[in-house]
Scaffold this active site. Structure first.
Site, PDB file in Angstrom:
ATOM      1  N   GLY A 100      18.921 -58.146 -15.326  1.00  0.00           N
ATOM      2  CA  GLY A 100      18.543 -59.447 -15.872  1.00  0.00           C
ATOM      3  C   GLY A 100      18.266 -59.448 -17.365  1.00  0.00           C
ATOM      4  O   GLY A 100      17.836 -60.456 -17.912  1.00  0.00           O
ATOM      5  N   ARG A 335      25.613 -49.730  -6.233  1.00  0.00           N
ATOM      6  CA  ARG A 335      24.938 -48.692  -7.026  1.00  0.00           C
ATOM      7  C   ARG A 335      23.988 -47.934  -6.108  1.00  0.00           C
ATOM      8  O   ARG A 335      23.655 -48.406  -5.023  1.00  0.00           O
ATOM      9  CB  ARG A 335      24.179 -49.298  -8.197  1.00  0.00           C
ATOM     10  CG  ARG A 335      23.082 -50.198  -7.740  1.00  0.00           C
ATOM     11  CD  ARG A 335      22.423 -50.927  -8.854  1.00  0.00           C
ATOM     12  NE  ARG A 335      21.693 -52.032  -8.247  1.00  0.00           N
ATOM     13  CZ  ARG A 335      21.302 -53.105  -8.868  1.00  0.00           C
ATOM     14  NH1 ARG A 335      21.584 -53.281 -10.120  1.00  0.00           N
ATOM     15  NH2 ARG A 335      20.645 -54.038  -8.240  1.00  0.00           N
ATOM     16  N   TYR A 868       2.108 -18.910 -13.891  1.00  0.00           N
ATOM     17  CA  TYR A 868       1.461 -19.913 -13.043  1.00  0.00           C
ATOM     18  C   TYR A 868       1.028 -21.133 -13.828  1.00  0.00           C
ATOM     19  O   TYR A 868       0.899 -21.082 -15.049  1.00  0.00           O
ATOM     20  CB  TYR A 868       0.261 -19.324 -12.279  1.00  0.00           C
ATOM     21  CG  TYR A 868      -0.926 -18.955 -13.131  1.00  0.00           C
ATOM     22  CD1 TYR A 868      -1.890 -19.903 -13.482  1.00  0.00           C
ATOM     23  CD2 TYR A 868      -1.106 -17.642 -13.555  1.00  0.00           C
ATOM     24  CE1 TYR A 868      -2.976 -19.561 -14.262  1.00  0.00           C
ATOM     25  CE2 TYR A 868      -2.202 -17.288 -14.341  1.00  0.00           C
ATOM     26  CZ  TYR A 868      -3.137 -18.249 -14.694  1.00  0.00           C
ATOM     27  OH  TYR A 868      -4.219 -17.925 -15.460  1.00  0.00           O
TER      28      TYR A 868
END
Ligand code: PEP
Ligand code: MG
Length: 897
Positions: A100, A335, A868
């Site tokens: 849009g 899509r 980590y």
């Protein structure tokens, strides 16, 4: 010669960069032999060239003409011919979907002659003139720049004159007169007649769509979604088909699976005798797409078959726009469809189970952000709650409270125990107290990087922003149908962006309940979402190289972290252990003037610390627990300086002498007052300046270890030194730790090891990491401080003050406190990792700043070779998931370097 135009038959789904998402997918459907109305796509190259130079690329007109001729030949009709004219739609289609935000022009090819031909060919005069008036309106406002409200006003006037309730009640002669009016007002306001030449209409429509790439709406949307402005849009030119030619025609949208729950099957809406726009705009109530089976079983069966094929081709949920024109099914667009987090996990798991994708691919289809949404309580969908507005889900969670419209009112009501939602057009630093007091923040303006969004995320508050369907006034806000006054209870869903009227009922998160239960497998009666999440987490654990630890300061947090899958504690901050009832002891330590006084105070603190650590080791038995020595400046443990000074001044005024204790306190707070505490007496500096502090903390850890071993446990202590800037600091503290550790161990007759490592939180530490590594058993990046000191930002000051302006100006696209700044902070991390490991091969390196739980940062830490990440317990599942994804996709999109 540059190719600017591609026939649909010439492209494919991997060409979205050149043909836009829409063009590429249309091409793919043509390749698959699906029924797509023929057409061609003008490339993004042409758009970019046009926008950059202001000139139409030299070859473009000729190439468009060539493709148009081919299209006409195949159709056996010419564009805008007088009998049965070929008509075209011209639509934008960028690389990334911008729904849009740009322009569309339909019915190109209609003029005063061909409208008559269309009426004859379709047998409907009304339909033909309605199409023509739509063209004049769209072309007039988009291409010729006529103020759109002029058309709307003319239409409204005509409806009133004719007593027509809506557009569909206008008959053919009325529409003929409307077209005349539209053309007249176009000519009046532009000085130019509506162009009758179809080829000119087409040419100008294409250029107008190019230009709409730089329209206000599109630019704002791109900034909000971080879509680069230089990409440009493609333009698809497609033969019009009509769903509004009678009851045997219609338009619909359909999903190959339910985008809300992920359940397989055809989901969607269908509207008989309507154009696609009517379905989307909701002017009439659409029916479930299954209705088509009853009215047109042939088209429905074909639709299902096409959907199956599309899903198999895209190996994912597809959404489809289709039209039935007099019993013939056409696919207008497809899509890979958007979906909720819940559906993302469900669909990934199902597709893997169906063998359409591998488990590794499934893992890449979900993400940590989606998982964290599933971990929040949400509103139970209920028919009784009215949706007031929808905005951008800026900070997840669900909250209920009374609407208030200014910060002071939020503070006042919340002080009285009322839950409030702060509603503003947009927020500014002045709104901070109100934001803190509120359960949620709702704004009518601004996107994901607005002040409201940035600050709410930082505070962990629910936030919906940019709810443009509402108008915020001084003591109320308006929606299309409601007025919400101060004090009205509303519900805000920051995960999905919805705002409801009233208190929507809250539902627990099933995923959170499962994680909290700590059970390794979902039970037989677990909801599907729990099983889906569990499968993905298991897959991630198998794939990841990064360990995931937690930042936890209490046994409860440690236990939760473990249930959530943490493999240890990467940061146990000890400062919280100095608060509450222990504060007087800390105060006594700080105020001590003799060694004796200080030793007494420290000795009183020792047993408390020992108990803290014992309980944490117990909760994390068998896993590493990294305890950080005290970090914050000591004045944080003393009363506020201003308060103490005022109290003293009052006493003086009354002529009362200050007591001995108050005098000492005033002297201490004055002495310790710092203009920039973040850069003052804190971290390792404290340990070096306050005698006995390191000794006491080390002894408490060591004695806790002894207690745990005696109780049959398996404690794995590590001691970490904060804010080291030079190796000499670390060496001194480390010697002290080792001395005390050795003493306690030998007293106990034990030999438990305790690696001593350092945080890397200062640029100097990173730049001298080689030297530091020789004395550090491990590194842990404190990226909160490292970000502050690298940028010279004081986090508490800058985030609320100007970060949203920085984000708006594009200085950074995400706060560096949220996602690691790879270019600056990252460079320091990389230097430290490589120089540290060169000096000490095999050096363990982790991160314990908040970035350790941020999805994008986790990918970065994986690539930087860390061992980590450590993050808050609630982020542990997110970090596990993302660490697994990072191992499968070393350079995620947008992060390639
Ligand atoms: C850090 O600086 O990243 C860190 C973990 O320490 P703190 O947040 O406690 O300063
Ligand atoms: Mg720090």
């Amino acid at each position: 010669m540059t190719r600017y135009v591609y026939d649909f038959a010439e492209g494919g789904k991997d060409m979205a960069g050149l043909l836009g998402g829409k063009g590429a997918n249309l091409a793919e459907m043509v390749r698959m032999g699906l029924p797509v109305p023929p057409g061609f796509t003008v490339t993004t190259d042409a758009c970019r060239e046009y926008l950059e130079t202001g000139r139409v690329p030299g070859e473009l007109d000729r190439q468009v003409h060539e493709h148009l001729t081919a299209l006409e030949r195949a159709a056996g009709r010419r564009l805008g011919q007088e009998s049965d004219p070929l008509l075209l739609s011209v639509r934008s289609g960028a690389r990334y979907s911008m729904p849009g935000m740009m322009e569309t022009i339909l019915d190109i090819g209609l003029n005063d002659q061909s409208v008559l031909g269309l009426a004859r060919a379709t047998g409907s005069e009304r339909f033909a003139w309605d199409s023509y008036r739509r063209l004049v309106q769209m072309f007039g406002s988009t291409v010729m720049g006529v103020d759109g409200t002029l058309f709307e006003d003319a239409l409204a006037r005509l409806k009133e004159e004719c007593g027509a309730a809506d557009d569909t009640r206008l008959d053919a002669p009325e529409l003929v007169s409307l077209v005349r009016q539209y053309k007249d007002l176009t000519e009046e306001s532009t000085g130019e007649a509506f162009p009758q030449e179809p080829a000119e209409q087409l040419r100008r429509a294409i250029l107008a769509v190019f230009a709409s790439w730089n329209g206000d709406r599109a630019r704002i949307y791109r900034r909000r979604e971080h879509i680069p402005g230089h990409l440009g849009t493609a333009v698809t030119v497609q033969t019009m088909v009509f769903g509004n030619l009678g009851p045997d025609s219609g338009s619909g949208v359909a999903f190959t699976r339910d985008p809300a729950s992920g359940r397989p099957g055809a989901y969607g809406d269908y509207l008989a005798n309507a154009q696609g726009e009517d379905v989307v705009s909701g002017v009439r109530d659409a029916v479930p797409v299954q209705e088509l089976e009853r009215t047109d079983p042939g088209s429905f069966a074909l639709l299902l078959d096409h959907m199956r094929r599309l899903e198999a081709r895209y190996r994912d949920l597809c959404d489809i726009e289709f039209t039935v024109e007099r019993g013939t099914l056409w696919l207008l667009q497809t899509r890979v469809g958007k979906r909720t987090s819940r559906a993302a996990f469900a669909i990934a798991a199902q597709l893997a189970q169906e063998g359409l994708i591998t488990m590794e691919e499934a893992l890449l289809r979900v993400d940590g952000e989606g998982l964290s949404r599933l971990m929040f309580p949400r509103f139970a969908a209920s028919a009784t709650t009215e949706v007031l507005a929808r905005g951008i889900p800026a900070s997840p969670g669900a909250a209920v409270g009374a609407a208030v419209f200014d910060s002071a009112e939020a503070v006042r009501r919340s002080a009285e125990g009322e839950k409030v939602v702060l509603v503003r057009q947009e927020t500014s630093p002045d709104d901070l107290p109100g934001m803190m007091a509120a359960e949620a923040v709702l704004t009518s303006r601004g996107g994901k990087t607005s002040h409201a969004a940035v600050v709410a995320r930082g505070m962990g508050k629910v936030c919906v922003c940019g709810a443009d369907g509402i108008t915020v006034e001084e003591h109320l806000f308006l929606t299309a149908s409601d007025t919400v006054r101060e004090g009205t209870v509303i519900s805000v869903d920051g995960s999905e962006g919805f705002v409801y009227l009233g208190a929507a009922p809250l539902a627990d998160s099933a995923v959170m309940n499962h994680l909290e239960s700590g059970s390794p497998e979902p039970g037989d009666d677990s909801p599907q979402v729990v099983r889906d999440v569990h499968r993905m987490l298991t897959q991630a654990d198998a794939a990841r190289r990064l360990e995931v630890r937690a930042n936890a300061d209490t046994p409860e947090e440690a236990a939760r972290a473990r249930r959530f899958g943490a493999q240890g504690i990467g940061l146990c901050r000890t400062e919280h252990m100095f608060l509450g009832e222990r504060r007087p002891l800390v105060e006594a330590m700080i105020l001590a003037q003799t060694d004796g006084e200080r030793e007494t105070a420290l000795a009183a603190l020792l047993p408390h610390q020992r108990l803290d650590f014992t309980a944490i080791f117990e909760a994390m038995d068998g896993a590493p627990v990294t305890i950080r020595l005290l970090d914050p400046p000591l004045h944080e443990f003393l009363p506020d300086r201003a308060e103490v000074a005022v109290k003293a001044a009052r006493r003086e005024e009354r002529g009362e002498p200050l007591g001995e204790y108050d005098r000492k306190l005033l002297a201490a707070v004055t002495r310790m007052d710092e203009s920039n505490p973040m850069l003052g007496l804190r971290g390792v500096r404290l340990g070096l300046v306050v005698p006995g502090l390191v000794e006491m903390q080390t002894r408490a850890v060591a004695e806790a270890v002894v207690a745990r071993v005696r109780a049959g446990g398996d404690p794995r202590p590590e001691i970490m030194v904060p804010l080291v800037g030079t190796v000499e600091e670390l060496v001194l503290v480390r010697e002290e730790v080792e001395r005390v550790w050795g003493l306690v161990m030998s007293e106990a007759g034990m030999n438990v090891a305790c690696p001593v490592g350092t945080m890397i939180e200062l640029p100097r530490a990173a730049l001298t990491a080689g030297r530091i590594a020789r004395s550090a058993a491990f590194f842990s990046f404190g990226t909160n401080d490292l970000t502050q000191t690298t940028w010279g930002f004081s986090r508490d000051d800058v985030e609320a003050a100007f970060f949203s302006a920085y984000l708006d100006k594009g200085i950074f696209d995400v706060s560096p406190f949220e996602t690691i700044d790879r270019e600056g902070v990252g460079r320091l991390i990389e230097i430290a990792v490589s120089e540290g490991r060169r000096a000490r091969p095999g050096l363990t390196v982790g991160v314990c700043g908040e970035h350790g739980g941020d999805p994008r940062s986790v990918h970065y830490f994986h690539r930087a070779g860390l061992d980590y990440v450590s993050c808050s317990p609630f982020r542990v599942p997110v970090a596990r998931l993302e660490a697994g994804r990072a191992a499968l996709r070393p350079a995620p999109e947008g992060e390639g370097d």
